[in-house]
Design an enzyme around this catalytic site. Structure first.
Site, mmCIF file in Angstrom:
data_model
loop_
_atom_site.group_PDB
_atom_site.id
_atom_site.type_symbol
_atom_site.label_atom_id
_atom_site.label_comp_id
_atom_site.label_asym_id
_atom_site.label_seq_id
_atom_site.Cartn_x
_atom_site.Cartn_y
_atom_site.Cartn_z
ATOM 1 N N LYS A 86 -52.505 -109.290 3.757
ATOM 2 C CA LYS A 86 -52.560 -108.304 4.841
ATOM 3 C C LYS A 86 -53.365 -107.053 4.484
ATOM 4 O O LYS A 86 -53.823 -106.327 5.364
ATOM 5 C CB LYS A 86 -51.138 -107.907 5.237
ATOM 6 C CG LYS A 86 -50.352 -108.998 5.935
ATOM 7 C CD LYS A 86 -50.846 -109.200 7.353
ATOM 8 C CE LYS A 86 -49.905 -110.098 8.141
ATOM 9 N NZ LYS A 86 -50.284 -110.198 9.557
ATOM 10 N N SER A 121 -49.624 -117.172 0.919
ATOM 11 C CA SER A 121 -50.010 -115.948 1.625
ATOM 12 C C SER A 121 -49.242 -114.700 1.224
ATOM 13 O O SER A 121 -49.680 -113.591 1.529
ATOM 14 C CB SER A 121 -49.856 -116.162 3.134
ATOM 15 O OG SER A 121 -48.504 -116.480 3.452
#
Length: 415
Positions: free
Chosen positions: A52, A309
């Site tokens: 992110k 992730s």
């Protein structure tokens, strides 16, 4: 090369001022297990332990280029986007107000504070992300701040595409298959756009949590669809509605290439990677690995990249993860036993247990006016088959029981 591919390369180059490329590591354990060449794109090793940071950096940079006087940024996030925004607020020297659901794991809240320091203010609002998002957007409009979308923004998508750029740069040649998680769709759409231009023959397999299957719902009707209920366990990928901009990119993904990962099975994957490989993954970070058994035949002999992730795992959640993993694997069960109110009945039951059966929960309410009492029992064992033996013995002895392990209502109330 298209404008998007050029932009993705430029964004990736700019990111090097913030952090080096995350590693692409061949995993010997998984490669041997599945008879394939499995590489992990370790986004869990970024400075904020998730990808992110990329989208937040690019979106904030573009906003400051367009309006150098912009001093306040607002974000809504279940944790990873918040940390990326906080890190970049400190990097660019601007103020951030970050709204997070009340249910966000404490570890993510604390890390967001640590990354942002005096540059950020954190507000905990709402039980679910979508409620938090509405409050954040209203605050943003009222204060004239710049809203940094967690996924449904072209600049965020450009930033996340840098994962694909690094993947191809580090690997040298395109892989045979890529598996990556999808929540709001920012990462998946960024990777897809870059691969469409630079490696169009590589199939992308997307994985979303079973309790937050917003892409599956959108593909079924041809447009983003709001889910009536979302399981927030996979907090980094569980959203009620996939982004409209991201869905425009993902709408041509074949529905059979979007897989669902049950939340309890994800717990098995988290523990496996922690215990065997020493890799700490949050639930969303384990999605791409969780579906490897489903794709075992398809990936055999091929070079596969799985995007891990995120690694923002709160170890206070470990007992819950272990519990859910054991129940999914059939190694722990809860049942209500109807125990005769006679001397020796409990001893008779205990003698039916095998050498590897361990009582983890026992609650007995004796009611003297009845011939039977109800007992809530939780049992752990070493092999799922051991329960077949136990239940056969119970039936032969005329002990009445009810397995409530998969009964969601009773489990939540009693366990």
């Amino acid at each position: 090369m298209s404008d998007f591919a050029d932009t993705a390369l430029a964004v990736t180059a700019r990111l090097r001022s913030l952090f080096p490329a995350t590693p692409l590591q061949k995993n010997a354990y998984l490669s041997q297990k599945y008879g394939a060449e499995i590489w992990l794109k370790r986004e869990d090793l970024s400075p904020v332990r998730s990808y992110k940071i990329r989208g937040a950096f690019n979106a904030m940079r573009k906003a400051l280029e367009a309006d150098p006087g912009q001093s306040m940024f607002v974000a809504a996030s279940a944790g990873n986007h918040a940390q990326g925004v906080a890190f970049n607020c400190a990097h660019f020297g601007v103020t951030g107000v970050i709204f997070m659901p009340v249910t966000t794991p404490r570890q993510k809240v604390d890390k967001t504070r640590a990354f942002g320091g005096n540059s950020v203010e954190i507000r905990l609002v709402g039980d679910y992300f979508d409620e938090t998002l509405r409050v954040a957007q209203a605050f943003c409009a009222e204060r004239g701040a710049h809203f940094l979308a967690p996924f449904d923004d072209p600049h965020v998508i450009e930033g996340q595409s840098s994962v694909a750029v690094e993947m191809l740069q580090e690997l040298g040649t395109p892989p045979d298959l890529v598996i990556l998680p999808v929540g709001g769709g920012g990462l998946a759409s960024g990777v897809k756009r870059y691969f469409d231009e630079m490696a169009p023959g590589v199939p992308l397999w997307l994985v979303e949590p079973a309790g937050g299957a917003s892409l599956t719902a959108a593909l079924a009707v041809g447009a983003p669809e709001t889910l009536p209920r979302v399981d927030s366990f996979v907090d980094g990928a569980a959203v009620a509605q996939i982004g409209r901009k991201t869905f425009d990119i993902l709408r041509r993904i074949p529905p059979d290439q979007v897989l669902l990962a049950p939340e309890d099975r994800i717990c098995v994957t988290i523990l496996e990677m922690l215990n065997v490989e020493g890799i700490v993954l949050e639930p969303a970070g384990a999605l791409s690995l969780d579906v490897l058994p489903q794709l075992a035949e398809r990936i055999r002999g091929k070079r596969v990249v799985c995007v891990t992730s995120g690694g923002n795992f709160d170890f206070e959640r470990l007992p819950e993860v272990k519990e859910r993993a054991q129940r999914y694997a059939g190694l722990k069960k809860y049942f209500i036993l109807r125990l005769p109110q006679r001397p020796g009945a409990l001893r008779d039951f205990l003698e039916m247990l095998g050498p590897d059966d361990d009582i983890a929960r026992f609650e007995y309410l004796k009611k003297s006016a009845r011939n039977f009492g109800s007992v809530l029992i939780g049992i752990e064992t070493s092999r799922a088959e051991n329960f077949d033996t136990l239940f056969t013995r119970l039936a032969a002895a005329d002990f009445t029981y009810r397995d409530i392990t998969s009964d969601q209502i009773l489990s939540e109330f009693l366990i």
